[in-house]
Design a protein around this motif. Structure first.
Motif, PDB file in Angstrom:
ATOM      1  N   GLN A   1       0.843  -1.188   0.000  1.00 22.99           N
ATOM      2  CA  GLN A   1       0.000   0.000   0.000  1.00 22.99           C
ATOM      3  C   GLN A   1       0.881   1.241   0.000  1.00 22.99           C
ATOM      4  OE1 GLN A   1      -3.382  -0.077  -0.247  1.00 22.99           O
ATOM      5  NE2 GLN A   1      -3.050  -2.275  -0.515  1.00 22.99           N
ATOM      6  N   PRO A   2       0.606   2.205  -0.853  1.00 22.27           N
ATOM      7  CA  PRO A   2       1.459   3.396  -0.930  1.00 22.27           C
ATOM      8  C   PRO A   2       1.133   4.394   0.177  1.00 22.27           C
ATOM      9  CG  PRO A   2      -0.341   3.599  -2.475  1.00 22.27           C
ATOM     10  CD  PRO A   2      -0.471   2.220  -1.868  1.00 22.27           C
ATOM     11  N   PRO A   3       2.045   5.316   0.447  1.00 24.13           N
ATOM     12  CA  PRO A   3       1.707   6.454   1.295  1.00 24.13           C
ATOM     13  C   PRO A   3       0.609   7.302   0.652  1.00 24.13           C
ATOM     14  CG  PRO A   3       4.084   6.263   1.002  1.00 24.13           C
ATOM     15  CD  PRO A   3       3.443   5.336   0.021  1.00 24.13           C
ATOM     16  N   THR A   4       0.094   8.268   1.410  1.00 24.51           N
ATOM     17  CA  THR A   4      -0.912   9.192   0.901  1.00 24.51           C
ATOM     18  C   THR A   4      -0.214  10.427   0.342  1.00 24.51           C
ATOM     19  OG1 THR A   4      -2.556   8.450   2.511  1.00 24.51           O
ATOM     20  CG2 THR A   4      -2.903  10.608   1.503  1.00 24.51           C
ATOM     21  N   PHE A   5      -0.461  10.713  -0.925  1.00 22.50           N
ATOM     22  CA  PHE A   5       0.104  11.886  -1.590  1.00 22.50           C
ATOM     23  C   PHE A   5      -1.028  12.817  -1.999  1.00 22.50           C
ATOM     24  CE2 PHE A   5       3.386   8.717  -2.114  1.00 22.50           C
ATOM     25  CZ  PHE A   5       4.577   9.429  -2.024  1.00 22.50           C
ATOM     26  N   THR A   6      -0.982  14.066  -1.525  1.00 20.32           N
ATOM     27  CA  THR A   6      -2.011  15.049  -1.844  1.00 20.32           C
ATOM     28  C   THR A   6      -1.352  16.346  -2.302  1.00 20.32           C
ATOM     29  OG1 THR A   6      -3.449  14.106  -0.123  1.00 20.32           O
ATOM     30  CG2 THR A   6      -4.030  16.290  -0.961  1.00 20.32           C
ATOM     31  N   ASN A   7      -1.586  16.728  -3.547  1.00 23.73           N
ATOM     32  CA  ASN A   7      -1.115  18.006  -4.094  1.00 23.73           C
ATOM     33  C   ASN A   7       0.408  18.166  -3.972  1.00 23.73           C
ATOM     34  OD1 ASN A   7      -4.076  18.439  -3.197  1.00 23.73           O
ATOM     35  ND2 ASN A   7      -3.712  20.130  -4.611  1.00 23.73           N
ATOM     36  N   ASN A   8       1.138  17.206  -4.502  1.00 20.55           N
ATOM     37  CA  ASN A   8       2.600  17.260  -4.535  1.00 20.55           C
ATOM     38  C   ASN A   8       3.084  17.290  -5.984  1.00 20.55           C
ATOM     39  OD1 ASN A   8       3.327  16.459  -1.516  1.00 20.55           O
ATOM     40  ND2 ASN A   8       1.719  15.058  -2.205  1.00 20.55           N
ATOM     41  N   ASP A   9       4.303  17.794  -6.169  1.00 24.48           N
ATOM     42  CA  ASP A   9       4.967  17.713  -7.456  1.00 24.48           C
ATOM     43  C   ASP A   9       6.199  16.835  -7.294  1.00 24.48           C
ATOM     44  OD1 ASP A   9       5.966  18.041  -9.994  1.00 24.48           O
ATOM     45  OD2 ASP A   9       6.463  20.170  -9.785  1.00 24.48           O
ATOM     46  N   ALA A  10       6.185  15.652  -7.910  1.00 28.33           N
ATOM     47  CA  ALA A  10       7.336  14.745  -7.924  1.00 28.33           C
ATOM     48  C   ALA A  10       7.832  14.678  -9.357  1.00 28.33           C
ATOM     49  CB  ALA A  10       6.943  13.367  -7.415  1.00 28.33           C
ATOM     50  N   TYR A  11       9.050  15.190  -9.578  1.00 28.37           N
ATOM     51  CA  TYR A  11       9.506  15.388 -10.953  1.00 28.37           C
ATOM     52  C   TYR A  11      11.015  15.216 -11.042  1.00 28.37           C
ATOM     53  CZ  TYR A  11      10.846  17.974 -15.189  1.00 28.37           C
ATOM     54  OH  TYR A  11      11.393  18.345 -16.386  1.00 28.37           O
ATOM     55  N   SER A  12      11.459  14.699 -12.189  1.00 26.60           N
ATOM     56  CA  SER A  12      12.884  14.641 -12.492  1.00 26.60           C
ATOM     57  C   SER A  12      13.051  14.767 -13.996  1.00 26.60           C
ATOM     58  CB  SER A  12      13.495  13.328 -12.004  1.00 26.60           C
ATOM     59  OG  SER A  12      14.851  13.240 -12.367  1.00 26.60           O
ATOM     60  N   LEU A  13      13.851  15.727 -14.434  1.00 28.70           N
ATOM     61  CA  LEU A  13      14.085  15.912 -15.857  1.00 28.70           C
ATOM     62  C   LEU A  13      14.764  14.667 -16.432  1.00 28.70           C
ATOM     63  CD1 LEU A  13      14.163  17.790 -18.362  1.00 28.70           C
ATOM     64  CD2 LEU A  13      16.421  18.554 -17.581  1.00 28.70           C
ATOM     65  N   GLY A  14      14.123  14.041 -17.391  1.00 31.69           N
ATOM     66  CA  GLY A  14      14.674  12.844 -18.002  1.00 31.69           C
ATOM     67  C   GLY A  14      14.631  11.624 -17.113  1.00 31.69           C
ATOM     68  N   GLY A  15      13.976  11.731 -15.964  1.00 28.25           N
ATOM     69  CA  GLY A  15      13.844  10.609 -15.043  1.00 28.25           C
ATOM     70  C   GLY A  15      12.381  10.358 -14.721  1.00 28.25           C
ATOM     71  N   SER A  16      12.102   9.999 -13.479  1.00 24.64           N
ATOM     72  CA  SER A  16      10.723   9.680 -13.091  1.00 24.64           C
ATOM     73  C   SER A  16      10.374  10.376 -11.793  1.00 24.64           C
ATOM     74  CB  SER A  16      10.550   8.166 -12.943  1.00 24.64           C
ATOM     75  OG  SER A  16      11.416   7.666 -11.931  1.00 24.64           O
ATOM     76  N   GLY A  17       9.082  10.549 -11.562  1.00 25.69           N
ATOM     77  CA  GLY A  17       8.591  11.179 -10.348  1.00 25.69           C
ATOM     78  C   GLY A  17       8.383  10.177  -9.240  1.00 25.69           C
ATOM     79  N   LEU A  18       7.214   9.519  -9.235  1.00 26.79           N
ATOM     80  CA  LEU A  18       6.870   8.519  -8.225  1.00 26.79           C
ATOM     81  C   LEU A  18       7.093   7.127  -8.800  1.00 26.79           C
ATOM     82  CD1 LEU A  18       3.529  10.045  -6.857  1.00 26.79           C
ATOM     83  CD2 LEU A  18       5.820  10.301  -5.906  1.00 26.79           C
ATOM     84  N   GLU A  19       7.846   6.302  -8.076  1.00 27.41           N
ATOM     85  CA  GLU A  19       8.095   4.923  -8.497  1.00 27.41           C
ATOM     86  C   GLU A  19       7.825   3.971  -7.345  1.00 27.41           C
ATOM     87  OE1 GLU A  19      11.784   3.823 -10.201  1.00 27.41           O
ATOM     88  OE2 GLU A  19      11.493   4.947 -12.061  1.00 27.41           O
ATOM     89  N   GLY A  20       7.844   2.668  -7.657  1.00 26.22           N
ATOM     90  CA  GLY A  20       7.535   1.659  -6.651  1.00 26.22           C
ATOM     91  C   GLY A  20       6.054   1.665  -6.351  1.00 26.22           C
ATOM     92  N   THR A  21       5.686   1.384  -5.128  1.00 23.42           N
ATOM     93  CA  THR A  21       4.259   1.321  -4.792  1.00 23.42           C
ATOM     94  C   THR A  21       3.573   2.665  -4.937  1.00 23.42           C
ATOM     95  OG1 THR A  21       4.650   1.732  -2.436  1.00 23.42           O
ATOM     96  CG2 THR A  21       4.687  -0.563  -3.161  1.00 23.42           C
ATOM     97  N   CYS A  22       4.322   3.772  -4.875  1.00 25.47           N
ATOM     98  CA  CYS A  22       3.673   5.085  -4.964  1.00 25.47           C
ATOM     99  C   CYS A  22       3.456   5.539  -6.406  1.00 25.47           C
ATOM    100  CB  CYS A  22       4.436   6.135  -4.169  1.00 25.47           C
ATOM    101  SG  CYS A  22       6.183   6.271  -4.539  1.00 25.47           S
ATOM    102  N   ALA A  23       3.886   4.750  -7.380  1.00 28.86           N
ATOM    103  CA  ALA A  23       3.658   5.125  -8.778  1.00 28.86           C
ATOM    104  C   ALA A  23       2.180   5.287  -9.080  1.00 28.86           C
ATOM    105  CB  ALA A  23       4.282   4.081  -9.709  1.00 28.86           C
ATOM    106  N   SER A  24       1.359   4.535  -8.371  1.00 22.64           N
ATOM    107  CA  SER A  24      -0.093   4.600  -8.603  1.00 22.64           C
ATOM    108  C   SER A  24      -0.693   5.938  -8.205  1.00 22.64           C
ATOM    109  CB  SER A  24      -0.792   3.478  -7.825  1.00 22.64           C
ATOM    110  OG  SER A  24      -0.580   3.629  -6.424  1.00 22.64           O
ATOM    111  N   GLU A  25       0.041   6.745  -7.437  1.00 23.79           N
ATOM    112  CA  GLU A  25      -0.498   8.027  -6.954  1.00 23.79           C
ATOM    113  C   GLU A  25      -0.226   9.179  -7.912  1.00 23.79           C
ATOM    114  OE1 GLU A  25      -2.387   7.905  -3.948  1.00 23.79           O
ATOM    115  OE2 GLU A  25      -2.045   5.863  -4.690  1.00 23.79           O
ATOM    116  N   SER A  26       0.532   8.931  -8.967  1.00 22.47           N
ATOM    117  CA  SER A  26       0.810   9.986  -9.944  1.00 22.47           C
ATOM    118  C   SER A  26      -0.490  10.493 -10.572  1.00 22.47           C
ATOM    119  CB  SER A  26       1.738   9.461 -11.042  1.00 22.47           C
ATOM    120  OG  SER A  26       2.976   9.067 -10.506  1.00 22.47           O
TER     121      SER A  26
END
Length: 410
Positions: free
Chosen positions: A322-347
């Motif tokens: 189960q992922p953590p709770t993400f509310t109104n965040n910006d997860a970003y990486s130029l040429g990479g990825s934001g949220l990965e693993g179990t939290c990818a579903s929260e994108s």
């Protein structure tokens, strides 16, 4: 009758103030410790500019120890003998240490609580407006160590502290270590250029209870051989409140800025309006790495920005899917990825985005938002523990809106 009671109370306060003494060092007492020894509760020990090679102990006294000219010109040097300052006799918030440079202290393996600069055990003093630098420890807390206490650590510069050569183990915390249950408040400090070969280059929290980490700039700390370059959080210190801090330039193998290891059944940390810039050494979780039973961790209004080509936030699924709770965040990486693993579903859910936040000048560590940033007015106004002011002292909310990150653009 009202007049009589008011007269008695006013008289009592006046007597109390009149009884307080100021002891000058070196005019009245030759050393700082001699001044502490001579002081009674409520007194002030006022220290003239100079360098004092001492290792001081407050001995349970509710006194104010301060300098007349400020930290840059008033130095307490521990001489590589013991911690510079020790609080181990149940001191409370009225035991105040402020406006000194504390340097060259050392907490050896035999030291009870660690902390080369300031060692706090079972006490809750106020440590404010100091420069705490070039101290070392063997076990925990190169700069400051807290064991089973609830101190206020405010408006200090904590820099260039480390684990001394030849030591191994310990929890970590190049700048600050907080161990055992308490409610430490770490507010408004600059925590920079500290190093620990294990975990927690800047701050380490281990079973630390309910600490508050707020309005700090945590930069260029190193946990090169371990986790959590900026902050390392494990065990029942997970009910931490981490609000409106700026992280950049920190180094760790997992969690360049923040590492969260959440045990089963613990109350979760809450992260609100932080600007978290990823650090080198962590390809997974350049900004944040979360593992353990992390499903109850809450992220609100944070900017979590990975280094170019890296992953910004990684949630490990070894113990919980189960992922953590993400509310109104910006997860970003130029040429990479934001949220990965179990939290990818929260994108792209619950107000979360993965877009360039358009900082003013990140090359020069200016992490305010440019006009047109997608993070402007994109935060959750109902986020818990939202401060009244941002990290720069501007209003946190304007016209019913709030930005993501530590700085408001309005």
């Amino acid at each position: 009758m009202r007049f009589y009671l008011g007269f008695v109370l006013t008289t009592s306060v006046a007597v109390s103030i009149a009884d307080a003494a100021t002891i000058n060092v070196p005019a009245d007492q030759p050393t700082i410790q001699a001044g502490i020894n001579a002081a009674s509760n409520g007194d002030t020990v006022l220290v003239a500019p100079g360098t004092y090679t001492e290792n001081i102990n407050f001995m349970g006294k509710a006194i104010t120890l301060t300098s007349s000219a400020g930290a840059k010109t008033t130095i307490i040097d521990g001489g590589q003998v013991a911690p510079v300052a020790t609080f181990s006799s149940g001191e409370g918030s009225k035991s105040i240490l402020r406006r000194f440079t504390l340097q060259n202290g050392v907490a050896t393996v035999d030291s009870s609580f660690g902390g080369g600069g300031v060692s706090i055990g079972g006490s809750s003093p106020t440590i404010a407006h100091n420069i705490i630098q070039n101290n070392s420890a063997c076990g925990d807390g190169g700069g400051i160590a807290v064991s089973a206490g609830s101190p206020l650590i405010k408006d200090n510069t904590i820099k260039n502290n480390f684990q001394f050569s030849g030591c191994e183990g310990g929890i970590g915390g190049g700048g600050i270590a907080v161990l055992s249950a308490g409610s430490a408040q770490i507010i408004g400090n600059k925590i920079q250029n500290n190093a620990w070969p294990g975990n927690g280059g800047g701050i380490a929290l281990d079973a630390a209870g309910t600490p508050t980490i707020m309005n700090n700039i945590i930069s260029n700390n190193s946990a090169a051989g371990g986790q959590g370059g900026g902050i390392y959080i494990i065990n029942d210190s997970t009910n931490a409140l981490i609000v409106q801090n700026l992280f950049y330039g920190n180094t760790g193998s997992q969690g360049g800025a923040i590492y969260l290891g959440i045990p089963d059944g613990s109350l979760p940390p809450v992260l609100v309006n932080n600007t978290i810039i990823g650090g080198t050494g962590a390809t997974q979780g350049s900004a944040v790495y979360a593992t353990g039973f992390d499903s109850h961790v809450q992220f609100f209004n944070n900017l979590m920005i990975g280094l170019s080509g890296q992953n910004a936030v990684y949630c490990d699924g070894t113990y919980s899917h189960q992922p953590p709770t993400f509310t109104n965040n910006d997860a970003y990486s130029l040429g990479g990825s934001g949220l990965e693993g179990t939290c990818a579903s929260e994108s792209k859910k619950n107000g979360n985005i993965s877009l360039d936040p358009l900082f003013v000048n990140p090359k020069h560590n200016k992490y305010q938002l440019q006009s047109g940033s997608p993070a402007i007015n994109a935060g959750d106004i109902s986020a818990p523990d939202l401060p009244k002011k941002d990290l720069a002292g501007k209003p946190r909310t304007v016209d019913g809106t709030v930005d993501m990150g530590a700085y408001e653009s309005q």
